[in-house]
Design a protein around this motif. Structure first.
Motif, PDB file in Angstrom:
ATOM      1  N   ARG A  91       0.795  -1.221   0.000  1.00  0.00           N
ATOM      2  CA  ARG A  91       0.000   0.000   0.000  1.00  0.00           C
ATOM      3  C   ARG A  91       0.830   1.275   0.000  1.00  0.00           C
ATOM      4  N   LEU A 122       1.869   6.629  -1.370  1.00  0.00           N
ATOM      5  CA  LEU A 122       0.920   5.573  -1.699  1.00  0.00           C
ATOM      6  C   LEU A 122       1.429   4.850  -2.943  1.00  0.00           C
ATOM      7  N   GLY A 169      -4.105   3.533   6.866  1.00  0.00           N
ATOM      8  CA  GLY A 169      -4.239   2.131   6.499  1.00  0.00           C
ATOM      9  C   GLY A 169      -4.298   1.257   7.631  1.00  0.00           C
TER      10      GLY A 169
END
Length: 169
Positions: A91, A122, A169
């Motif tokens: 991620r 990202l 996240g």
């Protein structure tokens, strides 16, 4: 909080064996922090885990408070590894650079302060990023021939980008 002694080595310069022991300790102490950063950057669970004592504590709350984040205090090597790598792997792309390290060694314990620049992007969209300049305050313990992190407190001097999106996240 920070290592501020006015000298690098505590071993007497006339004691060559003590100087060599301290230099080896200092190299191993720095390696613990390098394993911490590179383990994240490579998303390498074993390398990242090798930087911590089993009962380690990671406190990212002071840094996150600067942008309104409220992460938990992470306790235990397995928890730290699972949370951090779980948040980043696949991620977020990261790079960590360590500077201005200062070390104080006292037997089987040590204190390390350093300035760490951490770039987070990202993976799917590198235009979403956070660049952080973080002072680290680290307590370490000897683990055989190497050193491991027992406690790390991460503060933040400045950031740019959107850390709230990166650390969501």
């Amino acid at each position: 909080m920070y290592v501020t002694e006015g000298h690098a080595l505590s071993a007497p310069s006339a004691d060559s064996a003590a100087v060599v022991r301290e230099l080896r300790d200092r190299a191993e102490i720095m390696d613990a922090l390098y394993r911490f950063g590179l383990g994240q950057d490579l998303q390498d669970k074993e390398l990242f885990a090798s930087s911590f004592a089993a009962d380690a504590e990671l406190d990212f709350r002071p840094a996150a408070a600067k942008w309104g984040g409220k992460p938990p205090l992470m306790t235990g090597r397995e928890t730290i590894v699972t949370v951090i790598l779980g948040m980043f792997t696949g991620r977020v792309d990261t790079t960590h650079q360590v500077a201005n390290a200062r070390i104080a060694v006292g037997g089987d314990t040590a204190r390390l302060t350093a300035l760490v620049e951490a770039q987070h992007l990202l993976t799917a969209d590198h235009s979403t990023f956070a660049l952080l300049k973080n002072p680290y305050d680290v307590d370490l313990v000897r683990d055989g021939d190497r050193w491991v992190i027992r406690r790390v407190r991460i503060d933040n001097t400045w950031f740019t980008g959107d850390p709230a999106r990166i650390f969501a996240g």
